[in-house]
Enzyme design. Structure first.
Site, PDB file in Angstrom:
ATOM      1  N   ASP A  67       0.693  -1.203  -0.109  1.00  0.00           N
ATOM      2  CA  ASP A  67       0.028   0.207  -0.049  1.00  0.00           C
ATOM      3  C   ASP A  67       0.795   1.285   0.087  1.00  0.00           C
ATOM      4  O   ASP A  67       2.122   1.173   0.301  1.00  0.00           O
ATOM      5  CB  ASP A  67      -0.966  -0.153   1.192  1.00  0.00           C
ATOM      6  CG  ASP A  67      -0.217  -0.362   2.484  1.00  0.00           C
ATOM      7  OD1 ASP A  67       1.195  -0.585   2.816  1.00  0.00           O
ATOM      8  OD2 ASP A  67      -1.083  -0.878   3.152  1.00  0.00           O
ATOM      9  N   ASN A 136      -7.441  -3.237  14.065  1.00  0.00           N
ATOM     10  CA  ASN A 136      -8.979  -3.585  13.656  1.00  0.00           C
ATOM     11  C   ASN A 136      -9.108  -4.646  12.921  1.00  0.00           C
ATOM     12  O   ASN A 136     -10.006  -4.970  12.209  1.00  0.00           O
ATOM     13  CB  ASN A 136      -9.693  -2.098  13.131  1.00  0.00           C
ATOM     14  CG  ASN A 136      -8.860  -1.816  11.894  1.00  0.00           C
ATOM     15  OD1 ASN A 136      -8.063  -2.722  11.170  1.00  0.00           O
ATOM     16  ND2 ASN A 136      -9.291  -0.679  11.067  1.00  0.00           N
ATOM     17  N   HIS A 138      -7.367  -5.016   9.914  1.00  0.00           N
ATOM     18  CA  HIS A 138      -7.119  -5.005   8.416  1.00  0.00           C
ATOM     19  C   HIS A 138      -5.668  -5.395   8.006  1.00  0.00           C
ATOM     20  O   HIS A 138      -4.939  -5.992   8.832  1.00  0.00           O
ATOM     21  CB  HIS A 138      -7.250  -3.219   8.160  1.00  0.00           C
ATOM     22  CG  HIS A 138      -5.874  -2.387   8.812  1.00  0.00           C
ATOM     23  ND1 HIS A 138      -5.879  -1.111   8.942  1.00  0.00           N
ATOM     24  CD2 HIS A 138      -4.478  -2.635   8.961  1.00  0.00           C
ATOM     25  CE1 HIS A 138      -4.664  -0.773   9.329  1.00  0.00           C
ATOM     26  NE2 HIS A 138      -3.741  -1.892   9.208  1.00  0.00           N
ATOM     27  N   GLU A 143      -9.601  -2.260   5.060  1.00  0.00           N
ATOM     28  CA  GLU A 143     -10.342  -2.031   6.300  1.00  0.00           C
ATOM     29  C   GLU A 143     -11.476  -3.186   6.463  1.00  0.00           C
ATOM     30  O   GLU A 143     -11.873  -3.566   5.499  1.00  0.00           O
ATOM     31  CB  GLU A 143     -10.520  -0.691   6.269  1.00  0.00           C
ATOM     32  CG  GLU A 143      -9.268   0.225   6.167  1.00  0.00           C
ATOM     33  CD  GLU A 143      -8.863   0.726   7.524  1.00  0.00           C
ATOM     34  OE1 GLU A 143      -8.729  -0.382   8.504  1.00  0.00           O
ATOM     35  OE2 GLU A 143      -8.412   1.564   7.823  1.00  0.00           O
TER      36      GLU A 143
HETATM   37  C1  F6R Z   1       1.442  -1.380   6.020  1.00  0.00           C
HETATM   38  C2  F6R Z   1       0.355  -2.205   6.129  1.00  0.00           C
HETATM   39  C3  F6R Z   1      -0.482  -2.213   7.378  1.00  0.00           C
HETATM   40  C4  F6R Z   1       0.277  -2.399   8.823  1.00  0.00           C
HETATM   41  C5  F6R Z   1      -0.573  -2.751   9.899  1.00  0.00           C
HETATM   42  C6  F6R Z   1       0.164  -2.706  11.069  1.00  0.00           C
HETATM   43  O1  F6R Z   1       2.221  -1.580   4.638  1.00  0.00           O
HETATM   44  O2  F6R Z   1      -0.007  -2.856   5.270  1.00  0.00           O
HETATM   45  O3  F6R Z   1      -1.538  -3.112   7.415  1.00  0.00           O
HETATM   46  O4  F6R Z   1       0.940  -3.861   8.520  1.00  0.00           O
HETATM   47  O5  F6R Z   1      -1.332  -1.364   9.997  1.00  0.00           O
HETATM   48  O6  F6R Z   1       1.122  -1.977  11.434  1.00  0.00           O
HETATM   49  P1  F6R Z   1       2.090  -1.826  12.390  1.00  0.00           P
HETATM   50  O7  F6R Z   1       3.306  -2.674  12.136  1.00  0.00           O
HETATM   51  O8  F6R Z   1       2.665  -0.444  12.523  1.00  0.00           O
HETATM   52  O9  F6R Z   1       1.422  -1.957  13.698  1.00  0.00           O
END
Ligand code: F6R
Length: 246
Positions: A67, A136, A138, A143
């Site tokens: 992303d 959450n 995702h 999401e």
């Molecule tokens: C980032 C991504 C998100 C993160 C998720 C966890 O490229 O795709 O889905 O993997 O938000 O983020 P952290 O590791 O910062 O807790």
């Protein structure tokens, strides 16, 4: 479905790095799906170390990131392109031309999403997909409520994700409200998936994803349908597990 419980985030990184090394050393060209955020940092540090020790080679590796924020220039300090350059690409022998991050400043974001899918298809799809998990549930920025069949799309970030990610921005108001993200269907197409998680704030999401029903309200639960997923989880994120944590 394989679940590996580790002592802490560092051990999660080492364990995931061993899986990366095995896949990367078993084929001449590996197509990696990569993630940003806090969770992959120990893994990327290990991969840099292994590359510098000559244990893994990135010279023919192709990468696709999950992303990118809509509206952030690749040079912006909080862009995911910047994160990847800083934490991995600039430190290993990868050809930057083989690294792909969705274009957050595309004139036509929907077209950019279709082109991103086509580029992944052109190289035969992702061999190994790395995922973190949002508090959450995702994956990528798919999401809760995103179709389990979704492809790369422009995603509206939920308030909880904006709040979680605001820690990395000077002001919560600076967090972009949209991102281009691989879809859940895109992720499920990868040959192999590794999901990493640590921290008490991930415990509910991990429990819902691993032991709850498969539902679009917890996007990571879709991984229950994938034939080759390894969940590498630090103990502090296992508090909600009833079956796998025992
Ligand atoms: C980032 C991504 C998100 C993160 C998720 C966890 O490229 O795709 O889905 O993997 O938000 O983020 P952290 O590791 O910062 O807790």
């Amino acid at each position: 479905m394989k679940v590996i419980i580790c002592k802490d985030a560092k051990e999660v990184g080492a364990c995931a790095a061993a899986i990366f090394a095995e896949v990367m050393n078993s084929r001449p060209t590996t197509v990696l799906g990569l993630a940003t955020g806090t969770s992959p940092l120990p893994l990327y540090a290990k991969l840099v170390e292994a590359n510098q020790a000559g244990e893994i080679d990135f010279s023919t590796t192709i990468t696709f990131n999950l992303d990118e924020y809509v509206g952030l220039d690749p040079d912006h300090e909080q862009s995911y392109r910047h994160f990847m350059n800083q934490n991995l690409f600039d430190q290993v022998n990868i050809n930057k031309k083989n690294t792909h991050v969705p274009n957050g400043i595309a004139d036509d974001p929907d077209l950019a999403c279709m082109e991103y899918e086509a580029m992944m298809g052109d190289v035969g799809g992702v061999d190994l997909q790395l995922l973190g998990i949002g508090s959450n549930g995702h994956i990528g920025f798919s999401e809760p409520g995103t179709s389990l069949a979704s492809r790369t799309h422009v995603a509206d970030l939920t308030e909880s994700t904006i709040k979680d990610n605001s820690r990395l921005f000077d002001n919560a108001d600076d967090v972009p409200r949209q991102a281009i993200s691989m879809g859940i269907g895109t992720v499920l197409d990868a040959e192999k998936v590794v999901l990493i998680a640590n921290g008490e704030n991930k415990a509910d999401a991990i429990a819902a994803a691993l032991e709850g029903p498969v539902t679009c309200m917890c996007p990571a639960s879709a991984l229950q349908m994938h034939p080759d997923v390894t969940w590498v989880i630090a103990e502090d994120a296992t508090g909600g597990l009833r079956h796998f944590g025992k």
